[in-house]
Design a protein around this motif. Structure first.
Motif, mmCIF file in Angstrom:
data_model
loop_
_atom_site.group_PDB
_atom_site.id
_atom_site.type_symbol
_atom_site.label_atom_id
_atom_site.label_comp_id
_atom_site.label_asym_id
_atom_site.label_seq_id
_atom_site.Cartn_x
_atom_site.Cartn_y
_atom_site.Cartn_z
ATOM 1 N N VAL A 1 0.869 -6.176 -1.702
ATOM 2 C CA VAL A 1 1.091 -6.248 -0.243
ATOM 3 C C VAL A 1 1.526 -7.430 0.406
ATOM 4 O O VAL A 1 1.227 -7.986 -0.400
ATOM 5 C CB VAL A 1 -0.773 -6.210 0.647
ATOM 6 N N ARG A 2 1.875 -7.862 1.299
ATOM 7 C CA ARG A 2 2.931 -8.577 1.871
ATOM 8 C C ARG A 2 1.368 -9.541 2.286
ATOM 9 O O ARG A 2 0.390 -9.566 2.726
ATOM 10 C CB ARG A 2 3.235 -8.330 4.113
ATOM 11 N N PHE B 1 -1.479 -9.977 5.012
ATOM 12 C CA PHE B 1 -1.913 -8.786 5.488
ATOM 13 C C PHE B 1 -2.599 -8.557 5.366
ATOM 14 O O PHE B 1 -2.675 -8.776 3.784
ATOM 15 C CB PHE B 1 -0.353 -7.983 5.513
ATOM 16 N N LEU C 1 -4.766 -5.246 4.913
ATOM 17 C CA LEU C 1 -4.519 -4.038 4.900
ATOM 18 C C LEU C 1 -5.356 -3.319 5.828
ATOM 19 O O LEU C 1 -4.971 -2.161 5.898
ATOM 20 C CB LEU C 1 -4.349 -3.374 3.369
ATOM 21 N N SER D 1 5.872 1.104 3.747
ATOM 22 C CA SER D 1 6.641 0.293 4.987
ATOM 23 C C SER D 1 5.695 -1.555 4.954
ATOM 24 O O SER D 1 6.071 -1.567 3.111
ATOM 25 C CB SER D 1 4.365 0.505 5.685
ATOM 26 N N ASP E 1 4.655 -3.919 5.177
ATOM 27 C CA ASP E 1 3.739 -4.395 4.405
ATOM 28 C C ASP E 1 2.957 -4.036 3.593
ATOM 29 O O ASP E 1 2.008 -4.334 2.472
ATOM 30 C CB ASP E 1 2.257 -3.988 5.753
ATOM 31 N N TYR E 2 3.782 -2.889 3.037
ATOM 32 C CA TYR E 2 2.450 -2.518 1.889
ATOM 33 C C TYR E 2 3.461 -1.212 0.985
ATOM 34 O O TYR E 2 4.523 -0.695 1.580
ATOM 35 C CB TYR E 2 1.393 -1.287 2.233
ATOM 36 N N TYR F 1 4.932 -11.189 -1.872
ATOM 37 C CA TYR F 1 3.898 -10.011 -1.426
ATOM 38 C C TYR F 1 2.986 -10.428 -2.925
ATOM 39 O O TYR F 1 3.187 -11.152 -3.325
ATOM 40 C CB TYR F 1 4.529 -8.771 -2.035
#
Length: 460
Positions: free
Chosen positions: A93-94, A97, A99, A115, A117-118, A166
């Motif tokens: 995960v970024r 961020f 989730l 995505s 972000d994920y 990440y």
């Protein structure tokens, strides 16, 4: 006397130094609790829980066990709360961020897709669309061995593999059904749609015609039919998934990585011209129905098989199947019929947790002598279910661990130990020889001095 003791001590050291030490994995263990799940008779919990507690760092997983417990930590029996399944898988995960900000109304396949972000981390199996987890079992979780055989471990958290910007984290999905006071326990645990009064899935989409039961009818917050009057009074309870992780700090000099692969008997893949067996060619339905047989007796067995082309090389070192009630066992074998691994259910015959009558409380795990499989080879899955009565939403997943290499006949650690042992042996031998020579010289000098001091001439 002093010299004699010294020699004895050196000889003892010599013997002990000549024995090669055996490496012992320093296995660590920790117990964790999931976020609490509040349940009432007939209720269903099926959340996705992000960033769960888990050992951090570059480690090798040696085992992952779980069970449902109450607020006091007591195991909860399956006939009260049925653990349909739990699955755990890692993801990136970024940084920064949260989730949980994701729109949870998105279809599950989109939610768990990549995505900016994920980024999900999938197992190496062929079911990229839905079966992505690393660890997961169901009602059988208490009596199924998940231990990864030595010298293998599932490598996790390698910092060199983490994308820039990440973080590495874990997701947990718990699917549990409270069956206290329900009209039909088996029907509830098999997610029969009529008992849940469900006609659409969790995203509001109409169910396919003929869909009688399964995951699409017992999603989070649904309710199975409870006997009239049983819902009276407060029967709310708080439960947790207790999970125990066993791991070792990663050490590539003594550990060999084993990768998780999950195969599904519902895989729709079929061989075709130009087919490579690659993940993009597969679609796994995850569940299927077992129709009741038209006869009676021991011959009422539903047998489902699936042959799959294997797109990897390696050595199978562990295997176990996941089945629901009614399961009679599963097997993995080569195209010529040669058996690789089989996994059989253990049914309970009592009332206490871990021995609940009528439920699968364990699956036998397979620890074969490493079995080599090659790219393009066809392996066949076989799952057997009793169909004396019908079943809805059963599963046929087969977990295997595949190592890319086998340990050397003599590991580097053993070789190092023998090298050290040889040097120690040589050094101690030299010391013993020197001491022996010194002692011998001292003894000769001592005897000579005694003779000279006490000499008497016979001629006088």
């Amino acid at each position: 006397m002093v010299c004699s003791c010294l020699i004895s001590s050196l000889l003892l050291l010599l013997v002990s130094s000549s024995i090669s030490p055996s490496y012992s994995f320093k296995i660590k263990s920790a117990s964790f609790l999931s976020p609490k799940q509040v349940m009432t008779p007939g209720s269903v919990t099926d959340p996705h829980l992000f960033d769960i507690d888990f050992p951090r760092g570059h480690i090798g997983i040696k085992g992952f066990d779980a069970e449902v417990v109450d607020e006091d930590g007591n195991p909860v029996p399956l006939h009260e709360t049925y653990l349909h399944h739990w699955v755990v898988h890692p993801y990136y995960v970024r940084k920064g961020f949260n989730l949980s900000q994701l729109d949870l109304d998105l279809p599950r396949n989109d939610l768990l897709g990549s995505s900016p972000d994920y980024i999900p981390i999938r197992n190496g199996g062929l079911c990229g669309n839905r079966v992505r987890h690393y660890f997961g079992l169901g009602s059988e979780t208490r009596k199924t061995s998940t231990y990864v055989p030595d010298p293998y471990a599932i490598e996790i958290g390698n910092p060199e593999e983490t994308p820039d910007g990440y973080e590495f984290k874990w997701l947990l999905n718990i699917h549990a059904i409270d069956t206290r006071g329900v009209v039909d326990k088996q029907g509830c645990t098999e997610c029969r749609c009529d008992l849940y009064n469900v006609t659409v899935d969790e995203y509001g989409r109409a169910l396919e015609p003929g869909y009688k039961g399964g995951l699409y009818c017992c999603y989070d917050k649904t309710q199975c039919l409870v006997r009239k009057g049983f819902e009276d009074g407060d029967k709310t309870r708080t439960l947790y998934l207790k999970y125990i992780v066993r791991w070792v700090d990663w050490d590539s000099s003594v550990l060999l990585p084993a990768k998780v692969y999950i195969l599904d008997v519902t895989d729709s893949w079929e061989p075709s011209e130009g087919s490579t067996g690659d993940i993009q060619e597969h679609f796994c339905h995850v569940e299927y129905d077992v129709e009741p047989c038209t006869t009676s007796g021991d011959g009422c067995v539903d047998v489902r098989t699936k042959s799959l082309m294997i797109p990897f090389n390696g050595y199978i070192v562990y295997g176990v199947a996941h089945q629901h009630a009614g399961g009679l066992g599963a097997a993995l074998y080569r195209a010529d019929g040669e058996g690789i691994c089989s996994s059989m259910p253990k049914y309970g015959n009592g009332h206490e947790p871990g021995n609940e009558a009528g439920y699968i409380v364990g699956m036998s795990s397979c620890y074969p002598k490493p079995v080599k499989v090659t790219y393009g080879e066809t392996l066949t899955l076989e799952f057997n279910y009793s169909n004396v009565v019908g079943h809805t939403g059963v599963m046929g997943l087969f977990y295997i661990l595949v190592a890319q290499q086998l340990p050397e006949p003599e590991s580097s650690l053993q070789a190092h130990a023998k090298s050290v042992s040889f040097l120690a042996l040589l050094a101690v031998t030299v010391v013993v020889v020197v001491v022996a020579v010194v002692v011998l010289i001292a003894a000769v000098v001592y005897r000579r001095q005694n003779r000279e001091d006490g000499y008497q001439s016979l001629s006088t």
